[in-house]
Enzyme design. Structure first.
Site, PDB file in Angstrom:
ATOM      1  N   ARG A  88       0.840  -1.202   0.000  1.00  0.00           N
ATOM      2  CA  ARG A  88       0.000   0.000   0.000  1.00  0.00           C
ATOM      3  C   ARG A  88       0.874   1.251   0.000  1.00  0.00           C
ATOM      4  NH1 ARG A  88      -2.374  -3.592   3.722  1.00  0.00           N
ATOM      5  NH2 ARG A  88      -4.506  -4.240   3.219  1.00  0.00           N
ATOM      6  N   ASP A 148     -10.550  -4.629   8.435  1.00  0.00           N
ATOM      7  CA  ASP A 148      -9.607  -5.649   8.906  1.00  0.00           C
ATOM      8  C   ASP A 148     -10.256  -6.580   9.936  1.00  0.00           C
ATOM      9  OD1 ASP A 148      -7.577  -4.651   7.255  1.00  0.00           O
ATOM     10  OD2 ASP A 148      -6.990  -3.160   8.743  1.00  0.00           O
ATOM     11  N   ARG A 151     -12.523  -9.013   8.144  1.00  0.00           N
ATOM     12  CA  ARG A 151     -11.787 -10.165   7.573  1.00  0.00           C
ATOM     13  C   ARG A 151     -11.478 -11.180   8.675  1.00  0.00           C
ATOM     14  NH1 ARG A 151      -8.340  -6.262   3.650  1.00  0.00           N
ATOM     15  NH2 ARG A 151      -9.800  -6.395   1.904  1.00  0.00           N
ATOM     16  N   HIS A 175      -2.944   0.151   8.896  1.00  0.00           N
ATOM     17  CA  HIS A 175      -3.604  -0.713   7.916  1.00  0.00           C
ATOM     18  C   HIS A 175      -2.532  -1.300   6.994  1.00  0.00           C
ATOM     19  CE1 HIS A 175      -6.608  -2.328   5.321  1.00  0.00           C
ATOM     20  NE2 HIS A 175      -6.368  -1.508   4.323  1.00  0.00           N
TER      21      HIS A 175
HETATM   22  C1  LMR Z   1      -7.713  -3.615   1.437  1.00  0.00           C
HETATM   23  O1  LMR Z   1      -7.240  -3.934   2.537  1.00  0.00           O
HETATM   24  O2  LMR Z   1      -8.468  -4.329   0.800  1.00  0.00           O
HETATM   25  C2  LMR Z   1      -7.368  -2.265   0.864  1.00  0.00           C
HETATM   26  O3  LMR Z   1      -6.497  -1.591   1.693  1.00  0.00           O
HETATM   27  C3  LMR Z   1      -6.834  -2.366  -0.507  1.00  0.00           C
HETATM   28  C4  LMR Z   1      -5.516  -3.109  -0.622  1.00  0.00           C
HETATM   29  O4  LMR Z   1      -4.756  -2.779  -1.542  1.00  0.00           O
HETATM   30  O5  LMR Z   1      -5.249  -4.018   0.142  1.00  0.00           O
END
Ligand code: LMR
Length: 309
Positions: A88, A148, A151, A175
């Site tokens: 990122r 996050d 997920r 992140h």
């Molecule tokens: C994600 O976590 O899906 C976003 O930050 C996009 C990426 O490139 O991971």
């Protein structure tokens, strides 16, 4: 209530769609620089309103920010997504310039708006929006923690064969691959997750969560959009409806967790004023050490941005 989503790519359009069908606002304005893209997607979302039964008006605009005037909340998704093999952070040069221009346009027409950043690198683009807008920390924040933790929760639900609705979790930090999922603060229907899963499986889920964005980039050749767009919409909903939801959100820390002047994901209360409160959890030594690694990484990329300007 009026909400603007800047960037009518996959993430922005998903966010606008969720905002519309959940009737989070009366009006959702979608903006993009690509001629006709925002108008087309906004029209498509509006044309499905009789099927999905909502009355939120969706309006598109090709870079005409006057249409966004008076927005209560603005979500900025603009910028390049990453491609396989990229981190990122590799997006910083391009996206910092884009987030700067977009933020300037946003505040010109909606000076009181609460801004939610989705562009990557997330924590540093949130810092960029703060620098450009000059807004207080409760009004500029980044969307990452909901994504996050979603997920993490979905992987746990799969492993335990239970509903994702019953998994509650907190995750902190930047992140990126240094994010810090917190099993001590993860429960399944109120039961500590550690009672239900062996440590090896849990550790594998934590590792998968940390690289969850990359897993999707590898599969699709571009970044994810359903979960990121929905996560941003959930933040907007909490603000617009003054729900006082507790979510992990990227915010400027001002002494909390012993950290000053760094943008990191931490649990907060989200309500009509944006970030109503930063919640300070009691972390053990390992969690503190992991958070420090994450802070160090984000601080390095913040410095890269400082040197660019
Ligand atoms: C994600 O976590 O899906 C976003 O930050 C996009 C990426 O490139 O991971």
């Amino acid at each position: 209530m009026k909400v603007t989503v800047v960037g009518a790519g996959n993430v922005g359009a998903t966010c606008a769609d969720v905002l519309a069908y959940r009737e989070v606002a009366n009006e959702v304005v979608l903006v993009d620089i690509k001629e006709g893209l925002a108008e087309g997607k906004a029209l498509d979302i509006w044309e499905k309103s009789p099927i999905n039964l909502y009355d939120t008006r969706t309006i598109g605009s090709t870079n005409d920010y006057s249409k966004t005037a008076g927005s209560d909340v603005v979500v900025i998704t603009s910028g390049l997504p990453r491609k396989p093999g990229m981190t990122r952070d590799d997006l910083i040069e391009t996206n910092a310039g884009i987030v700067k221009i977009v933020t300037e346009n946003v505040i010109k027409h909606s000076p009181d708006a609460i801004i939610i950043i989705v562009s990557n690198p997330l924590d540093v683009m949130t810092y960029q929006a703060h620098l450009i807008s000059g807004k207080s920390r409760n009004k500029v924040m980044g969307m990452a923690g909901i994504l996050d933790t979603a997920r993490y929760r979905s992987f746990l639900a799969e492993a335990l064969n239970v509903s994702p609705k019953d998994i509650q979790a907190v995750l902190m930090g930047g992140h990126g691959d240094t994010m810090v999922p917190l099993p001590r603060y993860t429960t399944v229907g109120g039961i500590p997750v550690t009672e239900l899963i062996d440590s090896e499986t849990l550790e594998a889920i934590i590792q998968r969560t940390k690289t969850g964005g990359g897993e999707l980039v590898k599969l699709m050749g571009t970044s994810a959009w359903y979960a990121p767009g929905s996560a941003a919409a959930q933040m907007v909903e909490a603000i617009v409806k003054d729900q006082r939801r507790v979510f992990p959100v990227c915010v400027k820390l001002e002494g909390e967790y012993g950290i000053d002047n760094c943008y990191l994901g931490v649990p907060v209360i989200l309500g009509k004023n944006g970030i109503e409160k930063v919640i300070e959890l009691d972390l053990n030594e390992k969690e503190k050490a992991d958070l420090e690694i994450s802070r160090g990484h984000v601080a390095e990329v913040m410095e890269v941005l400082d040197k660019m300007s």
